[in-house]
Design a protein around this motif. Structure first.
Motif, PDB file in Angstrom:
ATOM      1  N   THR A 122       2.306  20.955  11.779  1.00 28.18           N
ATOM      2  CA  THR A 122       3.521  20.199  11.474  1.00 28.18           C
ATOM      3  C   THR A 122       4.451  21.018  10.584  1.00 28.18           C
ATOM      4  O   THR A 122       5.662  21.053  10.812  1.00 28.18           O
ATOM      5  CB  THR A 122       3.165  18.865  10.774  1.00 28.18           C
ATOM      6  OG1 THR A 122       2.327  18.112  11.645  1.00 28.18           O
ATOM      7  CG2 THR A 122       4.405  18.072  10.427  1.00 28.18           C
ATOM      8  N   CYS A 123       3.888  21.688   9.602  1.00 27.57           N
ATOM      9  CA  CYS A 123       4.702  22.520   8.707  1.00 27.57           C
ATOM     10  C   CYS A 123       5.414  23.625   9.476  1.00 27.57           C
ATOM     11  O   CYS A 123       6.599  23.902   9.236  1.00 27.57           O
ATOM     12  CB  CYS A 123       3.836  23.126   7.610  1.00 27.57           C
ATOM     13  SG  CYS A 123       3.280  21.928   6.393  1.00 27.57           S
ATOM     14  N   VAL A 124       4.723  24.247  10.407  1.00 29.14           N
ATOM     15  CA  VAL A 124       5.333  25.318  11.204  1.00 29.14           C
ATOM     16  C   VAL A 124       6.494  24.767  12.024  1.00 29.14           C
ATOM     17  O   VAL A 124       7.567  25.373  12.093  1.00 29.14           O
ATOM     18  CB  VAL A 124       4.276  26.003  12.103  1.00 29.14           C
ATOM     19  CG1 VAL A 124       4.932  26.900  13.132  1.00 29.14           C
ATOM     20  CG2 VAL A 124       3.299  26.797  11.248  1.00 29.14           C
ATOM     21  N   VAL A 125       6.304  23.601  12.626  1.00 29.16           N
ATOM     22  CA  VAL A 125       7.379  22.976  13.412  1.00 29.16           C
ATOM     23  C   VAL A 125       8.564  22.640  12.512  1.00 29.16           C
ATOM     24  O   VAL A 125       9.720  22.904  12.869  1.00 29.16           O
ATOM     25  CB  VAL A 125       6.854  21.713  14.144  1.00 29.16           C
ATOM     26  CG1 VAL A 125       8.004  20.931  14.755  1.00 29.16           C
ATOM     27  CG2 VAL A 125       5.847  22.109  15.211  1.00 29.16           C
ATOM     28  N   ILE A 126       8.305  22.098  11.350  1.00 30.39           N
ATOM     29  CA  ILE A 126       9.388  21.720  10.438  1.00 30.39           C
ATOM     30  C   ILE A 126      10.137  22.954   9.942  1.00 30.39           C
ATOM     31  O   ILE A 126      11.368  22.936   9.833  1.00 30.39           O
ATOM     32  CB  ILE A 126       8.839  20.871   9.267  1.00 30.39           C
ATOM     33  CG1 ILE A 126       8.432  19.495   9.807  1.00 30.39           C
ATOM     34  CG2 ILE A 126       9.859  20.745   8.144  1.00 30.39           C
ATOM     35  CD1 ILE A 126       7.720  18.620   8.820  1.00 30.39           C
ATOM     36  N   LEU A 127       9.434  24.036   9.651  1.00 25.88           N
ATOM     37  CA  LEU A 127      10.097  25.264   9.197  1.00 25.88           C
ATOM     38  C   LEU A 127      11.092  25.780  10.233  1.00 25.88           C
ATOM     39  O   LEU A 127      12.099  26.386   9.880  1.00 25.88           O
ATOM     40  CB  LEU A 127       9.073  26.352   8.895  1.00 25.88           C
ATOM     41  CG  LEU A 127       8.265  26.172   7.619  1.00 25.88           C
ATOM     42  CD1 LEU A 127       7.138  27.195   7.564  1.00 25.88           C
ATOM     43  CD2 LEU A 127       9.143  26.274   6.395  1.00 25.88           C
ATOM     44  N   SER A 131      12.680  23.809  12.410  1.00 25.60           N
ATOM     45  CA  SER A 131      13.472  22.674  12.900  1.00 25.60           C
ATOM     46  C   SER A 131      14.959  22.860  12.638  1.00 25.60           C
ATOM     47  O   SER A 131      15.391  23.627  11.780  1.00 25.60           O
ATOM     48  CB  SER A 131      12.998  21.383  12.224  1.00 25.60           C
ATOM     49  OG  SER A 131      13.384  21.383  10.856  1.00 25.60           O
ATOM     50  N   ARG A 132      15.740  22.125  13.394  1.00 30.16           N
ATOM     51  CA  ARG A 132      17.200  22.138  13.240  1.00 30.16           C
ATOM     52  C   ARG A 132      17.599  21.701  11.825  1.00 30.16           C
ATOM     53  O   ARG A 132      18.481  22.290  11.206  1.00 30.16           O
ATOM     54  CB  ARG A 132      17.845  21.216  14.280  1.00 30.16           C
ATOM     55  CG  ARG A 132      19.354  21.151  14.184  1.00 30.16           C
ATOM     56  CD  ARG A 132      19.956  20.298  15.281  1.00 30.16           C
ATOM     57  NE  ARG A 132      19.635  20.768  16.611  1.00 30.16           N
ATOM     58  CZ  ARG A 132      20.281  21.739  17.249  1.00 30.16           C
ATOM     59  NH1 ARG A 132      21.283  22.349  16.655  1.00 30.16           N
ATOM     60  NH2 ARG A 132      19.941  22.089  18.467  1.00 30.16           N
ATOM     61  N   THR A 133      16.939  20.684  11.293  1.00 38.10           N
ATOM     62  CA  THR A 133      17.271  20.183   9.960  1.00 38.10           C
ATOM     63  C   THR A 133      17.117  21.273   8.901  1.00 38.10           C
ATOM     64  O   THR A 133      18.009  21.492   8.086  1.00 38.10           O
ATOM     65  CB  THR A 133      16.368  18.984   9.598  1.00 38.10           C
ATOM     66  OG1 THR A 133      16.544  17.967  10.585  1.00 38.10           O
ATOM     67  CG2 THR A 133      16.682  18.447   8.225  1.00 38.10           C
ATOM     68  N   VAL A 134      15.989  21.951   8.927  1.00 38.59           N
ATOM     69  CA  VAL A 134      15.731  22.998   7.928  1.00 38.59           C
ATOM     70  C   VAL A 134      16.669  24.182   8.138  1.00 38.59           C
ATOM     71  O   VAL A 134      17.272  24.693   7.187  1.00 38.59           O
ATOM     72  CB  VAL A 134      14.254  23.438   7.958  1.00 38.59           C
ATOM     73  CG1 VAL A 134      14.035  24.704   7.137  1.00 38.59           C
ATOM     74  CG2 VAL A 134      13.362  22.310   7.453  1.00 38.59           C
ATOM     75  N   LEU A 135      16.813  24.634   9.377  1.00 40.21           N
ATOM     76  CA  LEU A 135      17.638  25.821   9.619  1.00 40.21           C
ATOM     77  C   LEU A 135      19.122  25.555   9.370  1.00 40.21           C
ATOM     78  O   LEU A 135      19.843  26.457   8.923  1.00 40.21           O
ATOM     79  CB  LEU A 135      17.400  26.363  11.023  1.00 40.21           C
ATOM     80  CG  LEU A 135      15.981  26.891  11.270  1.00 40.21           C
ATOM     81  CD1 LEU A 135      15.857  27.475  12.666  1.00 40.21           C
ATOM     82  CD2 LEU A 135      15.569  27.899  10.223  1.00 40.21           C
ATOM     83  N   ASP A 136      19.593  24.344   9.625  1.00 39.13           N
ATOM     84  CA  ASP A 136      20.983  24.017   9.268  1.00 39.13           C
ATOM     85  C   ASP A 136      21.164  24.016   7.748  1.00 39.13           C
ATOM     86  O   ASP A 136      22.182  24.488   7.239  1.00 39.13           O
ATOM     87  CB  ASP A 136      21.402  22.676   9.867  1.00 39.13           C
ATOM     88  CG  ASP A 136      21.734  22.777  11.357  1.00 39.13           C
ATOM     89  OD1 ASP A 136      21.991  23.906  11.835  1.00 39.13           O
ATOM     90  OD2 ASP A 136      21.739  21.732  12.030  1.00 39.13           O
ATOM     91  N   ALA A 137      20.157  23.504   7.018  1.00 40.36           N
ATOM     92  CA  ALA A 137      20.219  23.522   5.549  1.00 40.36           C
ATOM     93  C   ALA A 137      20.186  24.963   5.032  1.00 40.36           C
ATOM     94  O   ALA A 137      20.895  25.309   4.079  1.00 40.36           O
ATOM     95  CB  ALA A 137      19.067  22.718   4.958  1.00 40.36           C
ATOM     96  N   VAL A 138      19.395  25.810   5.665  1.00 40.97           N
ATOM     97  CA  VAL A 138      19.346  27.234   5.295  1.00 40.97           C
ATOM     98  C   VAL A 138      20.702  27.880   5.548  1.00 40.97           C
ATOM     99  O   VAL A 138      21.199  28.646   4.720  1.00 40.97           O
ATOM    100  CB  VAL A 138      18.234  27.969   6.068  1.00 40.97           C
ATOM    101  CG1 VAL A 138      18.337  29.475   5.883  1.00 40.97           C
ATOM    102  CG2 VAL A 138      16.867  27.466   5.639  1.00 40.97           C
TER     103      VAL A 138
END
Length: 161
Positions: free
Chosen positions: A75-80, A82-89
């Motif tokens: 799950t952590c790998v998928v979230i890392l 994810s669109r949500t995380v990468l847009d925040a980055v």
């Protein structure tokens, strides 16, 4: 047609200037290509540590515990990624359209039998790669911790190198 070693050496010596000129010309061509046509790629890697979801009251590890840990890491790998995380980055490091711009430059790996996630980023400068990988880990850890409602479930173990 039989050739002996003496004839081969004689032919090579006779054409030594041509061979040397060709070697120098190829060296110059390879240098120019590497300097002006190839874009250097730099990588930065960091490590995340994923803790247990609950405090253990027993030292006995069940198959259920192992399965939950494996699913949490997946799950952590998928979230890392994810669109949500990468847009925040993207917002954090100043990249427009973060997900589309970053998704191809990130790789994640979970070494077998560990609770560690390796995150690697490629970029056009070492500073930029470090900035992006550190932001991915920061944003990813926040997202996973928020999702599960547990502080320090995912922690940055090692900053980008």
């Amino acid at each position: 047609m039989e050739m002996d070693l003496k004839k081969v050496i004689t032919v090579l010596v006779a054409h030594l200037k041509i061979i040397a000129a060709a070697a120098v010309a190829l060296g110059i061509v390879f240098f120019l290509v590497s300097q002006f046509l190839l874009t250097p790629v730099y990588t930065s890697q960091t490590l995340l540590h994923v803790s247990n979801m609950t405090e253990r009251k027993s030292s006995i590890v069940t198959t259920s515990d192992v399965q939950v840990s494996r699913e949490l890491l997946d799950t952590c790998v998928v979230i890392l990624n994810s669109r949500t995380v990468l847009d925040a980055v993207g917002e954090d490091v100043g990249i427009s359209n973060g997900y589309a711009s970053l998704r191809g430059s990130i790789s994640t790996n979970n070494p077998e039998d560990t609770r560690v996630i390796e995150v690697t980023v490629t970029a056009d400068s070492p500073e930029r790669a470090k900035q992006i990988v550190d932001s991915i880990c920061k944003q990813g850890a926040l997202a996973v911790n928020d999702l599960y409602g547990i502080n320090n479930l995912v922690r940055i173990f090692e900053e980008g190198t």
